[in-house]
Scaffold this motif. Structure first.
Motif, short mmCIF file in Angstrom:
data_model
loop_
_atom_site.label_atom_id
_atom_site.label_comp_id
_atom_site.label_asym_id
_atom_site.label_seq_id
_atom_site.Cartn_x
_atom_site.Cartn_y
_atom_site.Cartn_z
N HIS A 158 0.87 -1.18 0.00
CA HIS A 158 0.00 0.00 0.00
C HIS A 158 0.91 1.23 0.00
CE1 HIS A 158 -3.37 2.58 1.96
NE2 HIS A 158 -3.30 2.72 0.64
N CYS A 160 0.57 4.04 3.09
CA CYS A 160 1.04 3.75 4.46
C CYS A 160 2.25 2.84 4.49
CB CYS A 160 -0.09 3.17 5.30
SG CYS A 160 -0.43 1.44 4.95
N CYS A 167 -6.58 -2.16 2.54
CA CYS A 167 -5.34 -2.30 3.32
C CYS A 167 -5.69 -2.84 4.71
CB CYS A 167 -4.66 -0.94 3.45
SG CYS A 167 -3.18 -0.98 4.47
ZN LIG Z 1 -2.48 1.12 4.28
#
Ligand SMILES: [Zn+2]
Ligand SMILES: [Zn+2]
Ligand SMILES: [Zn+2]
Length: 330
Positions: free
Chosen positions: A112, A115, A132
């Motif tokens: 992802h 993040c 996520c």
């Molecule tokens: Zn994430």
């Protein structure tokens, strides 16, 4: 190409199977012979099998033609055989490097972007969508929201994870497992006719055949190609050797020299002289297509070689008729 190969090829050209096979190339029926996959036996060459009779001889046949310089080959595939039973019906098992089980799960790694969380795809998947597991945001666009970061494998037996699996083989015939170390791996080739051989074969069949037939019709016994033993004990090859079938057994040898440019140089005269010096035939002819160089003619006169100039096989036959038949009938 070395001379021994030339003799090998000349002998092979006399073989009916070789002729039938090469005819398929010359007639453009095949330009490259590719093997056909058979799940039990591995690769086969059905065209060759139909000529030589059975599958076990097909490869020997092709190999013989390859070694004589008639065929060239290209690596087409590698085939894996079971080291225990010899079957080619072998599958590949990607396995766990820790416990050797092939019960492994192959997954894509996803990162992802926002993040930085990375995990296997299954852990992101909810129905048709990706979320996520860390920040719970939906991942919509590949290479914008998330990226694929490679492959990750997990062993379903020992639960260990790894990125590169081991490779093992499984025989579908006898169920034996094997590894790269003990597997029997064989090269498989596709074959095509060598360009220079194509010319050589065309010469021997297109030009020599009418000459041979003509001589036979005129009462000669003909060998083509002919291998005559010389005083030195060596065998010499001539394109044609003809004998009158009477008690005298007078031998006439004929070589062909074809120039694709303009004139035939003197080398074939020298080569023929070296052979007749050893073999001592009664007559020696050199058929030069389309014509012989001045130097070649001079040397031929010196060596007692009769030069026949002809633009094609028809003219060659006509010229031979003139020189050979009238002479031998005297
Ligand atoms: Zn994430
Ligand atoms: Zn097996
Ligand atoms: Zn494992």
């Amino acid at each position: 190409m070395p001379k021994t190969n030339k003799i090998k090829r000349a002998e092979l050209y006399k073989d009916r199977s070789t002729q039938a096979f090469l005819n398929k190339f010359l007639g453009n029926e095949i330009s490259e012979l590719e093997p056909v996959y058979d799940p039990k036996l591995g690769y086969r060459y059905p065209i060759v099998e139909s000529i030589v009779g059975d599958s076990s001889n097909a490869e020997d046949f092709l190999n013989k033609l390859y070694e004589a310089g008639i065929l060239e080959r290209r690596l087409y595939d590698k085939i894996i055989y079971c080291p225990k039973c010899g079957s080619a019906n072998v599958s590949v098992h990607y396995s766990c490097p820790y416990c050797k089980s092939f019960n492994i799960q192959k997954s894509s790694l996803i990162e992802h972007v926002k993040c930085g969380y990375m995990d296997i795809e299954e852990n992101f998947r909810k129905g048709n969508k990706l979320f996520c597991p860390k920040c719970h945001e939906e991942l919509k666009k590949l290479d914008v929201d998330y990226r694929r970061a490679g492959i990750w494998c997990t062993c379903k037996d020992c639960s260990k994870s790894f990125d590169i699996p081991d490779t093992a083989h499984f025989c579908r015939g006898c169920h034996a497992g094997s590894t790269f170390e003990d597997a029997v791996i064989k090269d498989v080739y596709a074959y095509s006719l060598k360009k220079q051989v194509k010319e050589e074969v065309a010469v021997s069949w297109v030009v020599v055949n009418p000459i041979r037939e003509f001589l036979q019709e005129n009462g000669f016994e003909v060998e083509s190609p002919a291998f005559l033993k010389g005083k030195s004990g060596a065998n010499h090859m001539f394109d044609v050797a003809a004998y009158k079938g009477d008690v005298t057994r007078k031998v006439t040898v004929i070589d062909l020299a074809i120039s694709t440019e303009d004139v035939v140089p003197e080398q074939p005269v020298i080569a023929l002289f070296a052979k007749i010096f050893d073999v001592s035939p009664d007559r020696a002819y050199l058929i030069a297509i389309p014509e012989m160089s001045e130097n070649g003619k001079k040397m031929a006169g010196l060596y007692n070689i009769k030069v026949v100039e002809a633009r094609n096989q028809k003219e060659a036959v006509e010229a031979l008729k003139d020189k050979l038949i009238r002479k031998t009938n005297k």
